[in-house]
Design a protein around this motif. Structure first.
Motif, PDB file in Angstrom:
ATOM      1  N   GLU A  45     -64.971 -25.163 -12.749  1.00 58.10           N
ATOM      2  CA  GLU A  45     -63.528 -24.940 -12.641  1.00 58.10           C
ATOM      3  C   GLU A  45     -62.848 -25.165 -13.986  1.00 58.10           C
ATOM      4  OE1 GLU A  45     -62.223 -27.657  -9.626  1.00 58.10           O
ATOM      5  OE2 GLU A  45     -62.383 -29.416 -10.913  1.00 58.10           O
ATOM      6  N   GLY A  46     -61.833 -24.375 -14.217  1.00 57.55           N
ATOM      7  CA  GLY A  46     -61.100 -24.507 -15.472  1.00 57.55           C
ATOM      8  C   GLY A  46     -60.136 -25.669 -15.441  1.00 57.55           C
ATOM      9  N   ILE A  47     -60.018 -26.349 -16.556  1.00 57.27           N
ATOM     10  CA  ILE A  47     -59.062 -27.448 -16.711  1.00 57.27           C
ATOM     11  C   ILE A  47     -57.850 -26.962 -17.506  1.00 57.27           C
ATOM     12  CG2 ILE A  47     -58.682 -29.759 -17.642  1.00 57.27           C
ATOM     13  CD1 ILE A  47     -61.764 -30.136 -17.410  1.00 57.27           C
ATOM     14  N   LEU A  48     -58.110 -26.467 -18.669  1.00 61.85           N
ATOM     15  CA  LEU A  48     -57.052 -25.921 -19.499  1.00 61.85           C
ATOM     16  C   LEU A  48     -57.664 -25.086 -20.605  1.00 61.85           C
ATOM     17  CD1 LEU A  48     -57.227 -27.685 -22.321  1.00 61.85           C
ATOM     18  CD2 LEU A  48     -55.860 -29.334 -21.070  1.00 61.85           C
ATOM     19  N   CYS A  49     -56.794 -24.413 -21.336  1.00 62.67           N
ATOM     20  CA  CYS A  49     -57.224 -23.612 -22.474  1.00 62.67           C
ATOM     21  C   CYS A  49     -56.175 -23.748 -23.578  1.00 62.67           C
ATOM     22  CB  CYS A  49     -57.385 -22.159 -22.057  1.00 62.67           C
ATOM     23  SG  CYS A  49     -57.793 -21.035 -23.399  1.00 62.67           S
ATOM     24  N   ILE A  50     -56.649 -23.807 -24.816  1.00 65.96           N
ATOM     25  CA  ILE A  50     -55.750 -23.804 -25.973  1.00 65.96           C
ATOM     26  C   ILE A  50     -56.007 -22.527 -26.750  1.00 65.96           C
ATOM     27  CG2 ILE A  50     -57.406 -25.258 -27.266  1.00 65.96           C
ATOM     28  CD1 ILE A  50     -54.969 -26.395 -28.802  1.00 65.96           C
ATOM     29  N   ASN A  51     -54.960 -21.734 -26.968  1.00 65.77           N
ATOM     30  CA  ASN A  51     -55.157 -20.467 -27.665  1.00 65.77           C
ATOM     31  C   ASN A  51     -55.046 -20.671 -29.168  1.00 65.77           C
ATOM     32  OD1 ASN A  51     -52.389 -20.316 -28.426  1.00 65.77           O
ATOM     33  ND2 ASN A  51     -51.871 -19.356 -26.478  1.00 65.77           N
ATOM     34  N   TRP A  52     -55.198 -19.582 -29.920  1.00 66.57           N
ATOM     35  CA  TRP A  52     -55.244 -19.732 -31.390  1.00 66.57           C
ATOM     36  C   TRP A  52     -53.883 -20.043 -31.985  1.00 66.57           C
ATOM     37  CZ3 TRP A  52     -56.614 -14.972 -29.147  1.00 66.57           C
ATOM     38  CH2 TRP A  52     -55.666 -13.962 -29.292  1.00 66.57           C
ATOM     39  N   ARG A  53     -52.843 -19.971 -31.160  1.00 64.64           N
ATOM     40  CA  ARG A  53     -51.516 -20.405 -31.600  1.00 64.64           C
ATOM     41  C   ARG A  53     -51.201 -21.816 -31.120  1.00 64.64           C
ATOM     42  NH1 ARG A  53     -47.853 -14.984 -30.397  1.00 64.64           N
ATOM     43  NH2 ARG A  53     -48.949 -13.593 -31.846  1.00 64.64           N
ATOM     44  N   ASP A  54     -52.225 -22.471 -30.576  1.00 65.30           N
ATOM     45  CA  ASP A  54     -52.115 -23.840 -30.065  1.00 65.30           C
ATOM     46  C   ASP A  54     -51.265 -23.947 -28.809  1.00 65.30           C
ATOM     47  OD1 ASP A  54     -52.286 -25.586 -33.286  1.00 65.30           O
ATOM     48  OD2 ASP A  54     -53.809 -24.659 -32.010  1.00 65.30           O
ATOM     49  N   GLY A  55     -51.035 -22.828 -28.152  1.00 69.74           N
ATOM     50  CA  GLY A  55     -50.417 -22.884 -26.842  1.00 69.74           C
ATOM     51  C   GLY A  55     -51.435 -23.319 -25.807  1.00 69.74           C
ATOM     52  N   ILE A  56     -51.007 -24.151 -24.878  1.00 66.99           N
ATOM     53  CA  ILE A  56     -51.921 -24.694 -23.866  1.00 66.99           C
ATOM     54  C   ILE A  56     -51.542 -24.179 -22.495  1.00 66.99           C
ATOM     55  CG2 ILE A  56     -52.740 -26.793 -22.725  1.00 66.99           C
ATOM     56  CD1 ILE A  56     -52.326 -28.244 -25.399  1.00 66.99           C
ATOM     57  N   THR A  57     -52.552 -23.703 -21.777  1.00 66.78           N
ATOM     58  CA  THR A  57     -52.379 -23.257 -20.406  1.00 66.78           C
ATOM     59  C   THR A  57     -53.229 -24.151 -19.507  1.00 66.78           C
ATOM     60  OG1 THR A  57     -52.096 -20.978 -21.146  1.00 66.78           O
ATOM     61  CG2 THR A  57     -52.591 -21.332 -18.814  1.00 66.78           C
ATOM     62  N   HIS A  58     -52.605 -24.736 -18.499  1.00 63.94           N
ATOM     63  CA  HIS A  58     -53.318 -25.613 -17.575  1.00 63.94           C
ATOM     64  C   HIS A  58     -53.784 -24.822 -16.356  1.00 63.94           C
ATOM     65  CE1 HIS A  58     -52.446 -29.556 -19.449  1.00 63.94           C
ATOM     66  NE2 HIS A  58     -51.388 -28.919 -19.918  1.00 63.94           N
ATOM     67  N   ALA A  69     -54.950 -30.692 -24.970  1.00 63.58           N
ATOM     68  CA  ALA A  69     -55.939 -30.272 -25.959  1.00 63.58           C
ATOM     69  C   ALA A  69     -55.292 -30.215 -27.335  1.00 63.58           C
ATOM     70  CB  ALA A  69     -56.513 -28.904 -25.596  1.00 63.58           C
ATOM     71  N   SER A  70     -56.120 -30.330 -28.350  1.00 60.52           N
ATOM     72  CA  SER A  70     -55.644 -30.233 -29.720  1.00 60.52           C
ATOM     73  C   SER A  70     -56.776 -29.724 -30.596  1.00 60.52           C
ATOM     74  CB  SER A  70     -55.144 -31.593 -30.224  1.00 60.52           C
ATOM     75  OG  SER A  70     -56.196 -32.551 -30.201  1.00 60.52           O
ATOM     76  N   ARG A  71     -56.423 -29.333 -31.812  1.00 60.04           N
ATOM     77  CA  ARG A  71     -57.410 -28.814 -32.762  1.00 60.04           C
ATOM     78  C   ARG A  71     -57.385 -29.631 -34.044  1.00 60.04           C
ATOM     79  NH1 ARG A  71     -58.921 -23.360 -31.986  1.00 60.04           N
ATOM     80  NH2 ARG A  71     -57.704 -22.259 -30.411  1.00 60.04           N
ATOM     81  N   ASP A  72     -58.532 -29.712 -34.677  1.00 57.49           N
ATOM     82  CA  ASP A  72     -58.626 -30.163 -36.061  1.00 57.49           C
ATOM     83  C   ASP A  72     -59.383 -29.065 -36.795  1.00 57.49           C
ATOM     84  OD1 ASP A  72     -59.257 -31.287 -38.539  1.00 57.49           O
ATOM     85  OD2 ASP A  72     -59.493 -33.295 -37.708  1.00 57.49           O
ATOM     86  N   ASN A  73     -58.652 -28.167 -37.409  1.00 57.52           N
ATOM     87  CA  ASN A  73     -59.291 -27.009 -38.038  1.00 57.52           C
ATOM     88  C   ASN A  73     -60.173 -27.407 -39.215  1.00 57.52           C
ATOM     89  OD1 ASN A  73     -58.107 -25.225 -36.216  1.00 57.52           O
ATOM     90  ND2 ASN A  73     -56.274 -24.985 -37.472  1.00 57.52           N
TER      91      ASN A  73
END
Length: 122
Positions: A45-58, A69-73
């Protein structure tokens, strides 16, 4: 191309955990990264997703206010931060990458990590 999820372990109810998804062979900032989980005897099951613009969908109502979620590029790594964990959160957690916008269906992700076990128990 490889994703590696890590950071799982045993945590007490009410505790917090940060999972990492590190990549090799791809640049994660160009991908949408989904976090999924699979409990014993249940589907993924999906929890969430972070897109390449750092938008988060739960995708998981029970975790909307407990996961982000967060990124460290610079480290080519995406994180899943979870708080107020419950025994029902016990599962193997996976990260996955897609070069499209975030999707809830695991079949839309073509690069997967190997999973990391999270156990919530006292």
């Amino acid at each position: 191309v490889q994703l590696q999820a890590s950071g799982g372990g045993l945590v007490q109810p009410g505790g917090s955990l940060r999972l990492s998804c590190a990549a090799s062979g791809i640049t994660l900032e160009s991908y949408s990264i989904g976090w999924f989980r699979q409990a014993p005897g249940k589907g993924r099951e999906g929890i969430l997703c972070i897109n390449w613009r750092d938008g988060i969908t739960h995708y998981q109502d029970s975790m909307t206010n407990r996961a982000t979620a967060s990124r460290d590029n610079a480290k080519n790594t995406v994180y899943l931060q979870m708080s107020r964990l419950e025994p029902e959160d016990t599962a193997v957690y996976y990260c996955a990458a897609t070069d499209t916008w975030c999707r809830q269906n695991p079949d839309d992700y073509n690069i997967w990590g190997q999973g990391t076990q999270v156990t919530v128990s006292s």
